[in-house]
Design a protein around this motif. Structure first.
Motif, short mmCIF file in Angstrom:
data_model
loop_
_atom_site.label_atom_id
_atom_site.label_comp_id
_atom_site.label_asym_id
_atom_site.label_seq_id
_atom_site.Cartn_x
_atom_site.Cartn_y
_atom_site.Cartn_z
N LEU A 117 0.84 -1.20 0.00
CA LEU A 117 0.00 0.00 0.00
C LEU A 117 0.88 1.25 0.00
O LEU A 117 0.61 2.21 -0.73
CB LEU A 117 -0.93 -0.01 1.21
N PHE A 118 1.95 1.23 0.78
CA PHE A 118 2.87 2.37 0.85
C PHE A 118 3.47 2.66 -0.52
O PHE A 118 3.49 3.81 -0.97
CB PHE A 118 3.96 2.08 1.88
N SER A 119 3.93 1.64 -1.22
CA SER A 119 4.52 1.81 -2.55
C SER A 119 3.48 2.32 -3.54
O SER A 119 3.78 3.14 -4.41
CB SER A 119 5.12 0.51 -3.06
N PHE A 120 2.27 1.81 -3.43
CA PHE A 120 1.18 2.24 -4.31
C PHE A 120 0.90 3.73 -4.14
O PHE A 120 0.81 4.49 -5.11
CB PHE A 120 -0.07 1.40 -4.01
N ILE A 121 0.77 4.17 -2.90
CA ILE A 121 0.52 5.60 -2.64
C ILE A 121 1.66 6.45 -3.19
O ILE A 121 1.42 7.48 -3.82
CB ILE A 121 0.31 5.84 -1.12
N LEU A 122 2.91 6.01 -2.99
CA LEU A 122 4.05 6.76 -3.52
C LEU A 122 4.05 6.80 -5.05
O LEU A 122 4.40 7.81 -5.65
CB LEU A 122 5.36 6.19 -3.01
N ARG A 123 3.65 5.69 -5.69
CA ARG A 123 3.60 5.66 -7.16
C ARG A 123 2.58 6.67 -7.68
O ARG A 123 2.84 7.41 -8.62
CB ARG A 123 3.25 4.25 -7.66
N ILE A 124 1.42 6.72 -7.04
CA ILE A 124 0.39 7.68 -7.47
C ILE A 124 0.88 9.11 -7.19
O ILE A 124 0.71 10.01 -8.01
CB ILE A 124 -0.95 7.39 -6.78
N GLY A 125 1.52 9.31 -6.05
CA GLY A 125 2.08 10.63 -5.73
C GLY A 125 3.14 11.05 -6.73
O GLY A 125 3.20 12.23 -7.14
N ASP A 126 3.97 10.12 -7.15
CA ASP A 126 4.99 10.43 -8.15
C ASP A 126 4.35 10.85 -9.47
O ASP A 126 4.81 11.78 -10.12
CB ASP A 126 5.90 9.21 -8.35
N TRP A 127 3.26 10.17 -9.84
CA TRP A 127 2.55 10.57 -11.06
C TRP A 127 2.04 12.00 -10.93
O TRP A 127 2.21 12.81 -11.84
CB TRP A 127 1.40 9.60 -11.36
N LEU A 128 1.43 12.31 -9.79
CA LEU A 128 0.94 13.68 -9.58
C LEU A 128 2.07 14.70 -9.68
O LEU A 128 1.94 15.73 -10.34
CB LEU A 128 0.28 13.80 -8.19
N ASP A 129 3.17 14.40 -9.01
CA ASP A 129 4.28 15.34 -8.92
C ASP A 129 5.05 15.53 -10.22
O ASP A 129 5.83 16.48 -10.34
CB ASP A 129 5.26 14.91 -7.82
N THR A 130 4.85 14.66 -11.18
CA THR A 130 5.60 14.76 -12.44
C THR A 130 4.72 15.16 -13.61
O THR A 130 5.14 15.04 -14.77
CB THR A 130 6.32 13.44 -12.77
N ARG A 131 3.53 15.68 -13.36
CA ARG A 131 2.67 16.14 -14.46
C ARG A 131 3.30 17.35 -15.12
O ARG A 131 3.76 18.27 -14.44
CB ARG A 131 1.27 16.52 -13.98
#
Length: 191
Positions: A117-131
């Motif tokens: 779950l932690f990795s999943f949240i970070l992956r989605i956050g990384d997508w947000l942060d790299t738009r």
């Protein structure tokens, strides 16, 4: 660059009725009707500078029904549930009750052999942060996503502890808007 990212949960499919992990079934008839009825509310998202979706069929179909013509983003896929993929929570809990308890209690655990779950949240956050930003002062972005992705994005944006994920309830065709930039997001609720 100031970004405005609206995340919209896909319309329902039969998988939302029986809660399967990483299910890629299409919208059911009720889901299509719900998406069509949502055009007056969410049709404006078709004007977003960038339009994305989770790679599942129901997200692509919801985006098409709303006129978004979204581009599927592999990074917006659901959490990798390993050997639990395609099974219902009830099925897994009956066969592997201890593994389910560990998974629910520890955001770093991967008893299913997939992604934590932690990795999943970070992956989605990384997508947000790299738009990427657009040409204008504010860059509007829209994405039709699985409810789990919307939950992960909300947790990331709020910088909340990972276990908060279990406290975010997302219904079909509900939306949130994130404004800001990498690492500095404000969360707004859409209606």
């Amino acid at each position: 660059m100031h970004l405005r990212i609206t995340l919209l949960a896909a319309a329902r499919s039969s998988s939302l009725l029986d809660v399967r992990f990483e299910d890629d079934r299409p919208l059911d008839a009720a889901g299509w009707r719900e998406a069509e009825r949502a055009i007056p509310v969410y049709g404006h998202l078709a004007g977003a500078e960038l339009r994305y979706c989770s790679p599942t069929l129901r997200c692509r179909e919801t985006g098409e029904a709303l006129g978004l013509r979204p581009i599927a983003q592999p990074a917006l896929r659901e959490c990798d549930m390993g050997r639990w993929r395609g099974r219902t929570f009830r099925e897994v809990a009956a066969c592997e009750p201890r593994a389910v308890d560990v998974w629910l209690a520890d955001p770093h655990a991967t008893p299913h052999g997939g992604e934590s779950l932690f990795s999943f949240i970070l992956r989605i956050g990384d997508w947000l942060d790299t738009r990427p930003g657009g040409e204008g002062e504010e860059c509007p972005i829209a994405a039709v996503v699985e409810p789990t992705v919307l939950r992960a994005a909300a947790v990331y944006a709020l910088k909340a502890p990972p276990h908060t994920y279990w406290r975010v309830d997302v219904h079909p065709l509900s939306a949130i808007t994130l404004t800001g930039r990498a690492g500095d997001w404000m969360l707004g609720m859409d209606h």
